[in-house]
Every structure is written in C-alpha cells, then in structure tokens.
Design an enzyme around this catalytic site. Structure first.
Site, PDB file in Angstrom:
ATOM      1  N   HIS A 259      39.675  44.162  35.116  1.00  0.00           N
ATOM      2  CA  HIS A 259      40.759  44.709  35.924  1.00  0.00           C
ATOM      3  C   HIS A 259      41.734  45.556  35.116  1.00  0.00           C
ATOM      4  CE1 HIS A 259      40.516  43.085  40.111  1.00  0.00           C
ATOM      5  NE2 HIS A 259      39.493  42.499  39.517  1.00  0.00           N
ATOM      6  N   ARG A 260      41.578  45.585  33.811  1.00  0.00           N
ATOM      7  CA  ARG A 260      42.388  46.505  33.012  1.00  0.00           C
ATOM      8  C   ARG A 260      41.880  47.933  33.171  1.00  0.00           C
ATOM      9  NH1 ARG A 260      41.709  43.575  27.400  1.00  0.00           N
ATOM     10  NH2 ARG A 260      39.623  43.561  28.286  1.00  0.00           N
TER      11      ARG A 260
END
Length: 106
Positions: free
Chosen positions: A81-82
């Site tokens: 999710h980064r």
C-alpha cells in the site's frame, strides 16, 4: 508466439541474457495445478504486488435471476500500500477477470 516459446524455453533452461532479465515488480503465481484453491502471497522487495491463482473448480453461480454452475478460479492480490491503494488493486483484478472471459482476445 514463436518468440514467446523461445523466451520461455530459454528461461526454463536458465539461459536468458542479462538484458532479458529485470527485477520483478509484480509476480504471478499459479498453484492450481497442485490442487490449491487460493493463494495468499508474500511480497519480497523490489516487488510491489503478487497475483495468485488457485485451481479451476465448478462453482454455483447466480446471474440475471438464474442459478447455474460455471468454472471459476480464485484470484488473489497481495499489494504494497506504499505503492498503490486497494481501489487500483480491485480494478486490476476486475480487468484480469474481463480478459479471462475472452481468452481468444489475449
């Protein structure tokens, strides 16, 4: 197709040229041929996502008020999710589903 067959053959034999290899960003794994129903992968850097496919099974399916049986496989997505968000991942899986409905167009 001839070029693809050549590439796959050389990859399996461990004879790819350095220019033909790069760090992966997305890994695709299929454990369905081993009888696995679903795959929940672990991402190793520099990868940002992993798509896993399970075996094809007959599943009950409801569509337009009708119930029937169709062949289906579970596709999973593990993502960093980064790098991206869940909405983009959902769209990616939806697009894979669309493409697999018409394999002759791949």
């Amino acid at each position: 197709m001839e070029q693809l067959r050549d590439l796959v053959s050389r990859a399996r034999a461990g004879r790819l040229q350095r220019a033909e290899m790069a760090d992966p960003t997305i890994t695709v794994t299929n454990l369905g041929d081993l009888g696995v129903e679903s795959v929940y992968g672990v991402i190793y850097p520099p990868q940002v996502a992993m798509v896993g496919f399970g075996r094809v099974m007959e599943q009950p399916w409801a569509e337009n008020g009708m119930i029937g049986v169709r062949h289906a496989a579970i596709a999973t997505l593990s993502a960093d999710h980064r790098v991206s968000d869940g909405m983009r991942g959902a769209r990616y899986l939806a697009r894979i589903e669309e493409l697999l409905q018409k394999p002759e167009e791949l």
